[in-house]
Design an enzyme around this catalytic site. Structure first.
Site, short mmCIF file in Angstrom:
data_model
loop_
_atom_site.label_atom_id
_atom_site.label_comp_id
_atom_site.label_asym_id
_atom_site.label_seq_id
_atom_site.Cartn_x
_atom_site.Cartn_y
_atom_site.Cartn_z
N ARG A 25 1.56 -4.58 12.49
CA ARG A 25 0.77 -5.02 13.64
C ARG A 25 1.32 -6.35 14.13
O ARG A 25 1.61 -7.25 13.33
CB ARG A 25 -0.71 -5.17 13.28
CG ARG A 25 -1.46 -3.85 13.08
CD ARG A 25 -1.58 -3.06 14.37
NE ARG A 25 -2.35 -1.85 14.21
CZ ARG A 25 -1.84 -0.67 13.88
NH1 ARG A 25 -0.53 -0.57 13.64
NH2 ARG A 25 -2.61 0.40 13.80
N THR A 28 6.74 -3.69 11.44
CA THR A 28 6.35 -2.40 11.98
C THR A 28 4.87 -2.13 11.74
O THR A 28 4.41 -0.99 11.87
CB THR A 28 7.18 -1.27 11.34
OG1 THR A 28 7.01 -1.32 9.91
CG2 THR A 28 8.66 -1.41 11.67
N SER A 73 0.75 -9.62 -1.48
CA SER A 73 -0.29 -9.49 -0.47
C SER A 73 -1.50 -10.25 -0.99
O SER A 73 -1.55 -10.60 -2.18
CB SER A 73 -0.65 -8.02 -0.20
OG SER A 73 -1.43 -7.50 -1.25
N HIS A 98 6.86 0.25 19.76
CA HIS A 98 5.87 0.83 18.85
C HIS A 98 6.16 2.30 18.58
O HIS A 98 5.35 3.19 18.83
CB HIS A 98 4.45 0.66 19.40
CG HIS A 98 3.42 0.68 18.30
ND1 HIS A 98 2.21 0.02 18.38
CD2 HIS A 98 3.41 1.27 17.08
CE1 HIS A 98 1.51 0.21 17.29
NE2 HIS A 98 2.22 0.98 16.47
N GLY A 107 0.83 -1.19 0.00
CA GLY A 107 0.00 0.00 0.00
C GLY A 107 0.87 1.25 0.00
O GLY A 107 1.97 1.26 -0.57
N GLU A 158 0.25 -4.70 24.02
CA GLU A 158 1.04 -3.48 24.18
C GLU A 158 0.51 -2.66 25.35
O GLU A 158 -0.71 -2.52 25.48
CB GLU A 158 1.01 -2.66 22.89
CG GLU A 158 1.66 -3.36 21.72
CD GLU A 158 1.76 -2.49 20.47
OE1 GLU A 158 1.40 -1.28 20.54
OE2 GLU A 158 2.23 -2.99 19.44
#
Length: 331
Positions: A249, A247, A188, A297, A167, A278
């Site tokens: 999820r 980086t 993907s 994160h 994306g 988290e």
């Protein structure tokens, strides 16, 4: 219910700014526009969950969310009778039940984006890649301990980068990889060869990408079809000197499978910025692995992003206090 809950009469509104882990929210926007009219509390610790979260949030008329750090499911929202407004950051929050909020008469406002920090996550991904390829954390620590040149790294030129997801951020990854002289494969679930070519990458099947890539970086949205999209069978296809970067999820990768691959040396290293839970628990096994480069994160956590988020959050809450909440989420 189509109308928003009215503000309680006879007391000042109470606003909670959640998820302010670094304690910076108060200086990144002009909160005086709100503190002249409401009590604003900045909360830096993560919410504990369950009844403790309900008790912590029950007094507030409005809460401010920083992306998806604090989930807001229907069950929680129904236990907050004072809640009149949610100021969420970003255009979409996948851990917030918008319909439940709407049905309860809670105004949900969003922000337009992340300002100049739009590609900050891509920059962090490359920071992890270069750090792992050149052993920068280990060499820096060795220097502090008096050593000199303890590990031989690898160049990026001529290597193959495999992108799981192509994306906006994945496409930016291609541009930087090409500048380093790398080959780029992409896959993907919905990617076509034509779209890959348009982005400057070569379309590959998932299996071929994993077999051929020196570095695999994930850039997918988390959803029912992508959760666990990298499992033990997928990790087994990577060659032992490969590096995995996440980086996007945490739940995109099977955590137990990743732990096993790193422990058993079936994967050279992983650069991880996102986790199933988290903040990552202090006793999480991943923290103890020497070939796991971990960051808390930090992907979108840059001053440019936070300044844009909080500036528009203040604007949103100011409008809400005036009875005209702007940037209302569409459900």
């Amino acid at each position: 219910m189509n109308e928003f809950r009215p503000l309680a009469e006879g007391r000042r509104p109470r606003i909670a700014v959640l998820d302010d882990y670094m304690g910076v929210a108060h200086r990144l926007a002009d909160w005086s526009k709100l503190t002249n009219r409401a009590d604003v509390t900045f909360i830096s610790e993560a919410l504990p969950g369950g009844d403790a979260t309900v008790a912590r949030l029950r007094p507030y008329d409005a809460i401010c969310l920083l992306r998806e750090r604090s989930p807001m499911p229907a069950e929680l929202l129904r236990q907050l009778p004072e809640l009149r407004a949610i100021a969420a950051t970003g255009r979409l929050n996948r851990t917030l039940d918008y319909k439940a909020a709407h049905d309860l008469g809670i105004a949900v406002m969003t922000t337009s984006g992340s300002g100049n920090g739009i590609y900050a996550t891509v920059e962090l991904a490359w920071g992890l890649i270069i750090s792992l390829m050149r052993h920068i954390p280990e060499e820096s620590m060795a220097m502090r301990n008096g050593a000199w040149q303890t590990r031989l790294g690898n160049a990026l030129y001529g290597r193959t980068l495999g992108l799981i997801g192509l994306g906006k951020l994945g496409t930016r990854m291609v541009q930087i990889a090409r500048a380093f002289g790398m080959e780029v494969l992409a896959w993907s679930p919905n990617l076509t060869p034509e779209r890959a070519t348009a982005a400057g990458a070569v379309y590959a099947t998932k299996e071929d990408l994993l077999r051929q890539s020196d570095i695999v970086s994930l850039h997918l949205v988390l959803g029912p079809t992508t959760r666990g999209i990298i499992g033990s069978d997928d990790l087994a296809l990577l060659h032992p000197n490969a590096i995995l970067i996440n980086t996007a999820r945490g739940p995109l990768v099977d955590n137990e499978a990743l732990l096993a691959a790193l422990r058993d040396g079936k994967l050279r290293a992983a650069g991880i910025d996102v986790y199933d839970a988290e903040p990552l628990p202090a006793d999480a096994p991943l923290r103890a692995l020497p070939n796991a480069l971990l960051t808390p994160h930090l992907g979108y956590s840059v001053q440019e992003t936070f300044s844009a988020f909080y500036r528009e959050t203040v604007e949103n809450l100011e409008g809400w206090l005036d009875g005209n909440p702007p940037r209302l989420a569409q459900i």
